[in-house]
Design an enzyme around this catalytic site. Structure first.
Site, short mmCIF file in Angstrom:
data_model
loop_
_atom_site.label_atom_id
_atom_site.label_comp_id
_atom_site.label_asym_id
_atom_site.label_seq_id
_atom_site.Cartn_x
_atom_site.Cartn_y
_atom_site.Cartn_z
N ARG A 38 -33.02 4.82 19.68
CA ARG A 38 -34.28 5.14 20.37
C ARG A 38 -34.70 4.05 21.35
O ARG A 38 -35.28 4.36 22.39
CB ARG A 38 -35.38 5.42 19.35
CG ARG A 38 -35.14 6.78 18.71
CD ARG A 38 -36.18 7.13 17.71
NE ARG A 38 -36.17 8.58 17.49
CZ ARG A 38 -36.84 9.18 16.53
NH1 ARG A 38 -37.58 8.49 15.70
NH2 ARG A 38 -36.78 10.49 16.40
N LYS A 200 -32.64 25.00 4.46
CA LYS A 200 -33.50 26.15 4.21
C LYS A 200 -33.72 27.08 5.40
O LYS A 200 -33.89 26.64 6.53
CB LYS A 200 -34.87 25.65 3.76
CG LYS A 200 -34.82 25.00 2.39
CD LYS A 200 -36.20 24.55 1.99
CE LYS A 200 -36.19 24.02 0.56
NZ LYS A 200 -37.48 23.41 0.24
N GLY A 353 -32.07 15.56 12.91
CA GLY A 353 -31.71 14.26 12.37
C GLY A 353 -30.40 14.26 11.59
O GLY A 353 -29.54 13.41 11.82
N GLY A 376 -38.34 16.87 15.29
CA GLY A 376 -39.38 17.90 15.36
C GLY A 376 -39.62 18.40 16.77
O GLY A 376 -39.76 19.60 17.00
#
Ligand code: ADP
Ligand code: MG
Length: 396
Positions: A38, A200, A353, A376
């Site tokens: 980052r 999920k 991620g 996100g």
């Protein structure tokens, strides 16, 4: 071009002081940055601003402070040091963000200087986008630059606040991320193959829905495949499953069929009797998962089927591993898919991620067209949502 906001290229920054929100939310161990991705990602914009003769004030959050004051283990100092190390620039650090110490340090920033302020989240009001926070941060610069793609989906003080007071533009990372992740839906080169895995269905509903609207083929793997199995009437043993989402999975398959989108589900699986590092895998066909076994990875026939679909793709979007890749004996499915994407003559875009961690584990990052730095935020773009940080910037 899918980016419709002004960037640092569209504004004169010479001799100006720029307050820039970056995403230096890096992992630390014993006060040392363990993954500098980052920090590296922010360098092109920092370099450009410095070369253009701007004075640069950088701010970011790091981790999840309580918001009641400084927490030394969540200081941004290690990230500031890393920036200095990677660029060779003289990077100053200020242990304050909103107080007089910060105001004084900012006032001393001259053209070409770089100052990093302390963690913006040491104050609770920042996360609530308090108007005082916005005003204070805006007072630090003549121009606001947002380059923190990883937090651009959060309407927080340091992300959207200054834009209400001073001209606000995007940095290069933000521009490239948003452009890449929206262009694939606007005008993908076809066939467009989307690969979704992970644990999920429930956490990827928006992503799956939007992908069915634009992809030609949707490949499904990982734990979520077993909820789709239930929708097809297969038994899944002790595999990860979400009974509440079976109906939704069935609806998605129906929608895909109506739209002519091909959904690929695993035709065989590697199963185990428990979830653990020492678990042993065994290959069984899709509809033959024993009652006391759980699916841990896609099987060898599935790897071939998926690789074949990926081979013909012109655009690939991938989010979510195909199995429990953290355990080596269940990493083969994710690795096979990663290699197929790497070898395919396509534009490949990776988000998420764990997916990025998997690609790094197999050392294939160089072979991908774009690896998103935002978890996100990239998922929200893939769901077709607008990011508040981007919305707040000046229109091009
Ligand atoms: P990303 O971070 O790339 O968006 P997710 O967070 O959705 O991906 O999912 C990653 C997790 O899914 C990994 O920790 C992986 O172990 C888990 N996973 C993948 N396949 C299975 C499976 N068959 N059973 C249980 N967990 C799985
Ligand atoms: Mg994850």
């Amino acid at each position: 071009m899918a980016f419709t906001k002004k960037t640092v290229r569209d504004i004169d920054v010479k001799g100006k002081r720029v307050i820039m929100r970056v995403d230096f939310n890096v992992p630390l161990k014993d006060g040392v940055v363990t993954d500098d991705t980052r920090v590296r990602a922010a360098i092109p914009t920092i370099k450009y601003l410095k070369e253009q003769g701007a004075g640069i004030v950088l701010m970011s959050h790091l981790g999840r402070p309580k918001g009641d004051g400084p927490e030394p283990e969540l200081s941004l100092k290690p990230a500031a040091d890393k920036l200095a190390e990677l660029t060779g620039y003289d990077v100053k650090f200020c242990p304050d963000t909103y107080g007089d110490v910060a105001a004084t340090a900012v006032a001393e920033v001259k053209p070409g200087d770089i100052l990093v302020l302390e963690n913006v989240r040491f104050l609770k009001a920042e996360k609530k986008n308090d108007p005082e926070v916005a005003k204070k941060l805006a007072s630090y610069g003549d121009i606001f630059v947002l380059d923190a793609f990883g937090t651009a989906h959060r309407a927080q003080g340091s992300v959207v606040g200054p834009a209400a007071h001073i001209p606000a533009v995007a940095g290069f990372l933000l521009e490239k991320e948003v452009d890449t992740l929206t262009s694939i839906f606007a005008e993908p080169e076809r066939p467009f193959v989307a690969i979704v895995g992970g644990s999920k269905v429930s956490s990827k509903i928006g992503v799956l829905d939007h992908l069915i609207d634009s992809a030609d083929t949707l490949i499904i793997g990982g734990g979520m495949a077993y909820t789709f199995y239930l929708a097809k009437g297969y038994t899944v043993g002790t595999s990860l499953k979400e009974e509440d989402w079976v109906e939704r999975a069935a609806e998605m398959m129906k929608k895909a069929e109506e739209k002519g989108v091909k959904i690929l589900l695993p035709i065989d699986n590697v199963v185990a009797d428990h979830f653990g590092e020492d678990a042993e895998g065994e290959v069984v066909d899709a509809d033959k998962i024993p009652d006391d076994r759980m699916g841990m990875d896609i099987g060898p026939k599935t790897r071939e089927l998926y690789a074949e679909a990926i081979k013909g793709a012109k655009t690939v979007f991938w989010n979510g591993p195909m199995g429990v890749f953290e355990f080596d004996q269940f990493a083969a499915g994710t690795e096979a898919v990663a290699r197929a994407v790497a070898d395919s003559d396509c534009t490949s875009i990776i988000g998420g991620g764990d997916s990025v961690a998997a690609i790094n584990k197999f050392d294939l990052a160089d072979k991908m067209s774009w690896i998103s730095t935002g978890g996100g935020a990239s998922m929200e773009l893939v769901e077709g949502k607008a990011l508040p940080g981007v919305e707040a910037l000046l229109d091009a």
